[in-house]
Design an enzyme around this catalytic site. Structure first.
Site, PDB file in Angstrom:
ATOM      1  N   SER A 182       0.795  -1.228   0.000  1.00  0.00           N
ATOM      2  CA  SER A 182       0.000   0.000   0.000  1.00  0.00           C
ATOM      3  C   SER A 182       0.824   1.274   0.000  1.00  0.00           C
ATOM      4  O   SER A 182       0.385   2.295  -0.532  1.00  0.00           O
ATOM      5  CB  SER A 182      -0.952   0.014   1.201  1.00  0.00           C
ATOM      6  OG  SER A 182      -0.222  -0.057   2.418  1.00  0.00           O
ATOM      7  N   HIS A 210      -5.075  -3.551  -2.507  1.00  0.00           N
ATOM      8  CA  HIS A 210      -4.586  -2.600  -3.504  1.00  0.00           C
ATOM      9  C   HIS A 210      -4.253  -3.271  -4.830  1.00  0.00           C
ATOM     10  O   HIS A 210      -3.704  -2.623  -5.723  1.00  0.00           O
ATOM     11  CB  HIS A 210      -3.361  -1.864  -2.965  1.00  0.00           C
ATOM     12  CG  HIS A 210      -3.656  -1.023  -1.771  1.00  0.00           C
ATOM     13  ND1 HIS A 210      -4.010   0.306  -1.855  1.00  0.00           N
ATOM     14  CD2 HIS A 210      -3.669  -1.331  -0.449  1.00  0.00           C
ATOM     15  CE1 HIS A 210      -4.224   0.782  -0.634  1.00  0.00           C
ATOM     16  NE2 HIS A 210      -4.030  -0.185   0.234  1.00  0.00           N
ATOM     17  N   LYS A 241     -11.875   0.489  -1.984  1.00  0.00           N
ATOM     18  CA  LYS A 241     -10.940   1.027  -2.974  1.00  0.00           C
ATOM     19  C   LYS A 241     -11.564   0.914  -4.368  1.00  0.00           C
ATOM     20  O   LYS A 241     -12.443   1.691  -4.706  1.00  0.00           O
ATOM     21  CB  LYS A 241      -9.593   0.337  -2.816  1.00  0.00           C
ATOM     22  CG  LYS A 241      -9.015   0.611  -1.423  1.00  0.00           C
ATOM     23  CD  LYS A 241      -7.824  -0.208  -1.080  1.00  0.00           C
ATOM     24  CE  LYS A 241      -7.285   0.145   0.299  1.00  0.00           C
ATOM     25  NZ  LYS A 241      -8.218  -0.191   1.415  1.00  0.00           N
TER      26      LYS A 241
END
Length: 389
Positions: A182, A210, A241
């Site tokens: 990250s 991610h 995300k």
């Protein structure tokens, strides 16, 4: 001793607030898109994990609104009892299918997902073997378990093998790594990790918070990126995300998923994911499935930004993802540069110890598929002016 004696913030926090360089808790006054209104002014957003820009997609917003109207604001109970909606079941089925696994379990937050998986799977006498740069939720999941956590140097598979060699052969072993890290934006050496897992009888868990929507076939993540979906036992991810919502998931074989549903305390004893959040994630997932070109667009813009920063003489940490760290080294320099960028109209994230090693501080920039080249050029010109002499 008063237990609250230790509950005082670091003097550095008060100093940063006093001199105007405190980088946290800036308030948004608009939707978190490529340009935002933050504390009364326009800022170019280079500090979001909204990688595909779907938080403001009309389709995603409409799905959330309809779910709110149909189901209300929450379920008022855990999935285990009264808190399972047909939406939850549909989302789990869609995730399992898209990520090419037997089954999925969804949790109310991403942090809770790692707590729930690791504490359920790693028991007394077992070993959790972790990359040193894994997310904090992985560390806390290991602490919540009754197993022993061992850490290997970041992305150093030789060090990983040295640790695996020392673990008793008959002990349970779970190797846990971020897929895309990250802070640095680098990708785990999953081919070597899975090779070592097979050699030493370990299982593999990848935190793809991610990685999903960012790399792999259609954004399927790190295991897909390397063609190792059948070698990774647990894939964990978040909805906050690329999936434009809130919550988390695991995908795995059906037996393990059922075990977690009946043994994970963070899953059993937490209220279920709210209907609007569930519907938003489901709509985002369906959009990604139908529009894989959005992942390609993100990759293109990430490369555009990477090359643009280099051409402007900005020192960056190499990566191949939408996370592009800019070197600032010292803590005070990092705080000062972040504030200067903020005042000039560009929002980025500061990476300070303990998230970075001392004297290796960074400004973390991240990019969205909905950015445009002219907007990135504007942002990169500002970064150049602030970061280079």
């Amino acid at each position: 001793m008063d237990i609250f004696d230790k509950c005082r913030v670091s003097p550095m926090v008060n100093e940063a607030k006093a001199n105007g360089t405190y980088p946290y808790f800036h308030s948004l006054e608009s939707a978190p898109g490529t340009e935002v209104i933050m504390e009364g002014r326009r800022r170019i957003m280079l500090g979001s994990n909204n990688y595909l820009g779907l938080t403001s997609s009309p389709l995603v917003v409409e799905a959330a609104v309809k779910a709110l109207e149909k189901y209300g604001t929450g379920c008022s109970g855990s999935r285990f009892l009264n808190g399972t909606l047909d939406l939850h079941i549909e989302l789990e089925a869609e995730l399992a299918d898209y990520l090419r696994k037997d089954d999925a379990v969804i949790f109310s937050t991403g942090f809770q997902t790692n707590l729930g998986i690791i504490s359920a799977v790693v028991k007394h006498g077992d070993f959790a073997v972790c990359d040193r740069e894994n997310h904090a939720s992985i560390y806390d999941g290991c602490k919540l378990s009754y197993g022993k956590m061992l850490r290997y140097r970041h992305n150093d598979t030789d060090d990983l093998e040295n640790i695996l060699k020392k673990i008793p052969e008959d002990a349970g072993k779970l190797i846990i790594t971020d897929g895309v890290f990250s802070m640095g934006g680098d990708i785990a050496d999953l081919p070597k990790i899975t090779e070592l897992a097979e050699k030493y009888g370990a299982r593999v868990m990848v935190d793809d918070a991610h990685g999903f929507g960012v790399i792999g076939d259609g954004g399927r993540g790190t295991a897909s990126y390397f063609g190792l979906e059948d070698k990774v036992d647990i894939i964990m991810g978040t909805f906050s995300k690329s999936l434009a919502s809130l919550g988390g998931y695991m995908v795995c074989n059906a037996e393990l998923a059922e075990y977690v549903r009946h043994n994970s305390r963070p899953f059993i004893f937490s209220a279920s994911m709210p209907p609007a959040s569930c519907a938003a994630a489901l709509a985002a997932l369906k959009y990604i499935r139908e529009h894989p070109e959005i992942v390609q667009r993100l990759s293109h813009l990430s490369s555009y930004a990477r090359e643009g920063l280099k051409k402007r003489g900005v020192a960056i940490r190499e990566s191949s993802t939408p996370i592009i760290p800019v070197y600032t080294y010292e803590t005070m320099n990092t705080l000062t540069k972040a504030r200067a960028l903020y005042d000039a109209g560009v929002y980025v994230n500061t990476v300070l110890p303990p998230a970075a090693a001392p004297n290796e501080c960074l400004l973390r920039t991240s990019y969205m598929a909905t950015h445009t080249e002219p907007l990135l050029d504007e942002a990169m010109d500002i970064i150049k002016d602030i970061m280079t002499p």
